[in-house]
Design a protein around this motif. Structure first.
Motif, mmCIF file in Angstrom:
data_model
loop_
_atom_site.group_PDB
_atom_site.id
_atom_site.type_symbol
_atom_site.label_atom_id
_atom_site.label_comp_id
_atom_site.label_asym_id
_atom_site.label_seq_id
_atom_site.Cartn_x
_atom_site.Cartn_y
_atom_site.Cartn_z
ATOM 1 N N LEU A 26 0.945 -1.067 0.090
ATOM 2 C CA LEU A 26 0.011 -0.025 -0.059
ATOM 3 C C LEU A 26 0.932 1.418 0.010
ATOM 4 C CD1 LEU A 26 -2.531 -1.069 2.808
ATOM 5 C CD2 LEU A 26 -2.697 -1.286 0.378
ATOM 6 N N ASP A 27 0.635 1.980 -0.980
ATOM 7 C CA ASP A 27 1.301 3.495 -0.937
ATOM 8 C C ASP A 27 0.479 4.444 0.165
ATOM 9 O OD1 ASP A 27 3.012 5.483 -1.859
ATOM 10 O OD2 ASP A 27 1.616 6.030 -3.417
ATOM 11 N N LEU A 28 1.271 5.130 0.831
ATOM 12 C CA LEU A 28 0.579 5.823 2.008
ATOM 13 C C LEU A 28 1.486 7.137 1.953
ATOM 14 C CD1 LEU A 28 1.175 3.023 4.580
ATOM 15 C CD2 LEU A 28 -1.003 4.362 4.231
ATOM 16 N N PRO A 29 0.881 8.061 0.887
ATOM 17 C CA PRO A 29 1.645 9.309 0.633
ATOM 18 C C PRO A 29 1.463 10.291 1.887
ATOM 19 C CG PRO A 29 -0.329 9.031 -0.543
ATOM 20 C CD PRO A 29 -0.272 7.800 -0.089
ATOM 21 N N VAL A 77 -7.227 -0.947 2.684
ATOM 22 C CA VAL A 77 -7.437 0.289 2.322
ATOM 23 C C VAL A 77 -8.262 1.081 3.429
ATOM 24 C CG1 VAL A 77 -7.943 1.870 0.443
ATOM 25 C CG2 VAL A 77 -6.631 0.041 -0.119
ATOM 26 N N GLN A 78 -9.227 0.498 3.630
ATOM 27 C CA GLN A 78 -10.272 1.135 4.704
ATOM 28 C C GLN A 78 -9.693 1.390 6.070
ATOM 29 O OE1 GLN A 78 -13.331 2.145 3.520
ATOM 30 N NE2 GLN A 78 -13.172 3.221 5.328
ATOM 31 N N ALA A 79 -8.717 0.361 6.291
ATOM 32 C CA ALA A 79 -8.346 0.484 7.716
ATOM 33 C C ALA A 79 -7.182 1.614 7.790
ATOM 34 C CB ALA A 79 -7.630 -0.835 8.138
ATOM 35 N N THR A 80 -6.568 1.746 6.690
ATOM 36 C CA THR A 80 -5.525 2.950 6.764
ATOM 37 C C THR A 80 -6.173 4.320 6.548
ATOM 38 O OG1 THR A 80 -5.068 2.922 4.554
ATOM 39 C CG2 THR A 80 -3.692 1.566 5.836
ATOM 40 N N THR A 81 -7.174 4.068 5.984
ATOM 41 C CA THR A 81 -7.986 5.522 5.708
ATOM 42 C C THR A 81 -8.661 5.741 7.018
ATOM 43 O OG1 THR A 81 -8.507 5.029 3.333
ATOM 44 C CG2 THR A 81 -10.056 6.481 4.515
ATOM 45 N N PRO A 86 -5.004 7.714 4.129
ATOM 46 C CA PRO A 86 -5.717 7.068 3.038
ATOM 47 C C PRO A 86 -4.519 6.325 2.190
ATOM 48 C CG PRO A 86 -6.455 9.344 3.293
ATOM 49 C CD PRO A 86 -5.401 9.250 4.116
ATOM 50 N N SER A 87 -4.727 5.211 2.010
ATOM 51 C CA SER A 87 -3.633 4.490 0.895
ATOM 52 C C SER A 87 -4.176 4.188 -0.546
ATOM 53 C CB SER A 87 -3.177 3.187 1.843
ATOM 54 O OG SER A 87 -4.476 2.396 1.826
ATOM 55 N N ILE A 88 -3.294 3.646 -1.145
ATOM 56 C CA ILE A 88 -3.692 3.275 -2.791
ATOM 57 C C ILE A 88 -2.880 2.160 -2.944
ATOM 58 C CG2 ILE A 88 -3.148 3.966 -5.180
ATOM 59 C CD1 ILE A 88 -3.039 6.939 -4.108
ATOM 60 N N ILE A 89 -3.209 0.829 -3.557
ATOM 61 C CA ILE A 89 -2.718 -0.248 -3.954
ATOM 62 C C ILE A 89 -1.642 -0.056 -4.801
ATOM 63 C CG2 ILE A 89 -3.093 -2.450 -4.633
ATOM 64 C CD1 ILE A 89 -6.074 -2.269 -3.690
ATOM 65 N N LYS A 90 -0.228 -0.308 -4.460
ATOM 66 C CA LYS A 90 0.634 -0.318 -5.495
ATOM 67 C C LYS A 90 0.479 -1.504 -6.489
ATOM 68 C CE LYS A 90 4.579 2.353 -3.836
ATOM 69 N NZ LYS A 90 5.885 2.137 -3.553
ATOM 70 N N GLU A 91 0.782 -1.348 -7.657
ATOM 71 C CA GLU A 91 0.727 -2.516 -8.672
ATOM 72 C C GLU A 91 2.038 -3.035 -8.864
ATOM 73 O OE1 GLU A 91 -2.062 -3.521 -10.042
ATOM 74 O OE2 GLU A 91 -3.222 -1.930 -8.960
#
Length: 91
Positions: A26-29, A77-81, A86-91
């Protein structure tokens, strides 16, 4: 008779034995302080089915290992949000 017994065993086998361990990054910017990784790790660790979490402040990402029968990527993703990151799935 042995074939029937084998089929019965396969059909009644616990679904958890068939679960596939998954890993996701997960990307966590928005992680911008030294406390952020602790909060993110705690939030992800509380999700049922998560077996391990490694959070990198430097790379602003989390690598999560989980049981795909108990949880899924959207729940992570919901847990980090929900924790404020907020996180984004890294491909």
């Amino acid at each position: 008779m042995k074939i029937i017994a084998l089929l019965f065993m396969l059909l009644t086998m616990s679904p958890t034995l068939l679960a596939k361990p998954q890993s996701i990054t997960l990307d966590l910017p928005t992680m911008n302080c030294a406390m952020c990784p602790i909060t993110v790790k705690k939030a992800l660790s509380r999700v049922d089915g998560v077996s391990s979490v490694e959070v990198s402040y430097e790379q602003k990402e989390a690598v999560v290992n989980f049981d795909d029968d108990k949880t899924h990527a959207a729940a992570l993703v919901q847990a980090t949000t929900n924790a404020g990151y907020p996180s984004i799935i890294k491909e």
